[in-house]
Design a protein around this motif. Sequence first.
Motif, PDB file in Angstrom:
ATOM      1  N   PRO A  82       0.760  -1.155   0.079  1.00 13.55           N
ATOM      2  CA  PRO A  82      -0.030   0.091   0.039  1.00 13.55           C
ATOM      3  C   PRO A  82       0.910   1.122  -0.108  1.00 13.55           C
ATOM      4  O   PRO A  82       1.481   1.536   0.954  1.00 13.55           O
ATOM      5  CB  PRO A  82      -0.749  -0.230   1.324  1.00 13.55           C
ATOM      6  N   ILE A  83       0.709   1.983  -1.051  1.00 19.00           N
ATOM      7  CA  ILE A  83       1.895   3.028  -1.157  1.00 19.00           C
ATOM      8  C   ILE A  83       1.394   4.301  -0.359  1.00 19.00           C
ATOM      9  O   ILE A  83       2.313   5.190   0.103  1.00 19.00           O
ATOM     10  CB  ILE A  83       1.817   3.753  -2.866  1.00 19.00           C
ATOM     11  N   GLY A  84       0.359   4.123   0.345  1.00 19.03           N
ATOM     12  CA  GLY A  84      -0.204   5.277   1.048  1.00 19.03           C
ATOM     13  C   GLY A  84       0.607   5.246   2.440  1.00 19.03           C
ATOM     14  O   GLY A  84       0.499   6.044   3.306  1.00 19.03           O
ATOM     15  N   ALA A  85       1.047   4.129   2.835  1.00 14.24           N
ATOM     16  CA  ALA A  85       1.855   3.903   4.051  1.00 14.24           C
ATOM     17  C   ALA A  85       3.405   4.007   3.839  1.00 14.24           C
ATOM     18  O   ALA A  85       4.257   3.851   4.815  1.00 14.24           O
ATOM     19  CB  ALA A  85       1.777   2.619   4.697  1.00 14.24           C
ATOM     20  N   GLU A  86       3.957   4.590   2.830  1.00 13.78           N
ATOM     21  CA  GLU A  86       5.245   4.567   2.270  1.00 13.78           C
ATOM     22  C   GLU A  86       5.511   5.894   1.843  1.00 13.78           C
ATOM     23  O   GLU A  86       4.899   6.841   1.454  1.00 13.78           O
ATOM     24  CB  GLU A  86       5.715   3.652   1.106  1.00 13.78           C
ATOM     25  N   ASN A  87       6.931   6.514   2.015  1.00 16.60           N
ATOM     26  CA  ASN A  87       7.609   7.625   1.492  1.00 16.60           C
ATOM     27  C   ASN A  87       8.101   7.119   0.201  1.00 16.60           C
ATOM     28  O   ASN A  87       8.877   6.296   0.037  1.00 16.60           O
ATOM     29  CB  ASN A  87       8.729   8.160   2.497  1.00 16.60           C
ATOM     30  N   PRO A 114      -6.203   5.033   0.851  1.00 21.71           N
ATOM     31  CA  PRO A 114      -5.602   5.256   2.376  1.00 21.71           C
ATOM     32  C   PRO A 114      -5.316   3.432   2.654  1.00 21.71           C
ATOM     33  O   PRO A 114      -6.282   2.584   2.236  1.00 21.71           O
ATOM     34  CB  PRO A 114      -7.048   5.489   3.116  1.00 21.71           C
ATOM     35  N   PRO A 115      -4.372   2.933   3.282  1.00 17.22           N
ATOM     36  CA  PRO A 115      -4.044   1.571   3.443  1.00 17.22           C
ATOM     37  C   PRO A 115      -4.963   1.044   4.453  1.00 17.22           C
ATOM     38  O   PRO A 115      -5.892   1.768   5.181  1.00 17.22           O
ATOM     39  CB  PRO A 115      -2.659   1.663   4.409  1.00 17.22           C
ATOM     40  N   MET A 116      -5.316  -0.423   4.453  1.00 18.27           N
ATOM     41  CA  MET A 116      -6.204  -1.004   5.341  1.00 18.27           C
ATOM     42  C   MET A 116      -5.948  -0.550   6.794  1.00 18.27           C
ATOM     43  O   MET A 116      -5.054  -0.748   7.162  1.00 18.27           O
ATOM     44  CB  MET A 116      -6.040  -2.528   4.919  1.00 18.27           C
ATOM     45  N   PHE A 130      -1.523  13.763   8.903  1.00 15.85           N
ATOM     46  CA  PHE A 130      -2.367  12.768   8.053  1.00 15.85           C
ATOM     47  C   PHE A 130      -3.332  13.541   7.182  1.00 15.85           C
ATOM     48  O   PHE A 130      -3.554  13.182   6.087  1.00 15.85           O
ATOM     49  CB  PHE A 130      -3.248  11.785   8.842  1.00 15.85           C
ATOM     50  N   GLU A 131      -4.079  14.728   7.601  1.00 11.84           N
ATOM     51  CA  GLU A 131      -4.878  15.054   6.690  1.00 11.84           C
ATOM     52  C   GLU A 131      -4.324  16.012   5.454  1.00 11.84           C
ATOM     53  O   GLU A 131      -5.072  16.228   4.568  1.00 11.84           O
ATOM     54  CB  GLU A 131      -5.687  16.320   7.538  1.00 11.84           C
ATOM     55  N   GLN A 132      -3.234  16.134   5.569  1.00 12.60           N
ATOM     56  CA  GLN A 132      -2.284  16.830   4.549  1.00 12.60           C
ATOM     57  C   GLN A 132      -1.736  15.788   3.652  1.00 12.60           C
ATOM     58  O   GLN A 132      -1.397  16.213   2.353  1.00 12.60           O
ATOM     59  CB  GLN A 132      -1.227  17.599   4.992  1.00 12.60           C
ATOM     60  N   GLU A 133      -1.808  14.583   3.987  1.00 12.99           N
ATOM     61  CA  GLU A 133      -1.278  13.578   2.841  1.00 12.99           C
ATOM     62  C   GLU A 133      -2.251  13.241   1.754  1.00 12.99           C
ATOM     63  O   GLU A 133      -3.497  13.312   1.799  1.00 12.99           O
ATOM     64  CB  GLU A 133      -1.070  12.129   3.841  1.00 12.99           C
ATOM     65  N   GLU A 134      -1.337  12.711   0.716  1.00 14.27           N
ATOM     66  CA  GLU A 134      -2.119  12.637  -0.645  1.00 14.27           C
ATOM     67  C   GLU A 134      -2.183  10.936  -0.722  1.00 14.27           C
ATOM     68  O   GLU A 134      -0.885  10.521  -0.907  1.00 14.27           O
ATOM     69  CB  GLU A 134      -1.521  13.348  -1.603  1.00 14.27           C
TER      70      GLU A 134
END
Length: 339
Positions: A82-87, A114-116, A130-134
């Motif tokens: 899940p790319i959402g949990a990665e830099n 958003p990751p599971m 978190f709210e600013q993340e894409e």
Amino acid sequence: MPTPDSPLARLGFLTIGLFDPADPRGGHESTLRLIEHGERLGLDSAWLRHRHLQYGISSPVAVLAAASQRTSRIELGTAVTPIGAENPFRLAEDLATVDVLTGGRLNPGFSAGPPMNIDRYRDAIYPGTFEQEEFGYERLLRFRDFVRGDVVSTFSGTEGIEVFADTVQPHAAGLAERLWYGGGSTRSAEWAGRHGFHLLTSSVVQGELGDDFAENQLHQVRAYREALGARGRVSQGLVVIPTDSASPAQIERYEAYVASRAGRVGVPHGPRRMLFAADLLGTSEQLAERLWADAAFREIDEVAFALPFSFEHDDYLQILDDLAGRLGPLLGWKPAASA
């Protein structure tokens, strides 16, 4: 048994790599030994699931780096990260390094969004931001830009005795062309096709055309290829359990496992109407007949059959042996030559 229009070109497997929290090394070592065994059998690929805060592989990068030093031919992938949990920048460095170590055998697969269960650990990974993340597709495209070699720095050259590049290092030639996307809807399949990703389709898809799993999966595969403008690489990840060499005790446990999950098949789940494929259990002859009757399978050239979560190491060895020695040949597949 129906005669296939074309043989299965590539056969691999997918594992979650479970471990005992009291002995995590044992579980990780078991996964590495399965990958080694798969290579000896001539299987084409081994794929790792990516789990956070579970007793499964949380760092496929590290495990695949280890596998790269214990194998020489089998392709290694993730299904999916899940790319959402990665830099994306750091992940590009890590995966490029592993690809270099494998000699160009890495096939990273991803999901966007958003990751599971991210709400359970969002503050641990993105405290206050978190709210600013894409979390959408753009994050994944940014990662691809990095591994492709796009400029990421305003400076390159020598400073003192150190030399700096303006692109992610190491550069792993060809890695950007070996990226996969795990799609479960027509929208995600079309996106993967338009952006040149290979497509991972699994045992879970969105029921957009009713409650028939194969019909929905076939529609998504065709939508992917239409968007790509070519046949494209598509890998199917069903749970397939051959019993040819299984002991009576193993068969009994396998049957109980399949029965425990049968109630979820054919019924849409949640607001997105997600559908689960049936787990396939039986002799290789029986499995081949069921697979050739599957409309989606008949249009797919390669598979990464998923190993059930809760089985033992010896069970996995038996399943891999039967996949490579019995079921694969019935599907027209031939084992890869040893390196």
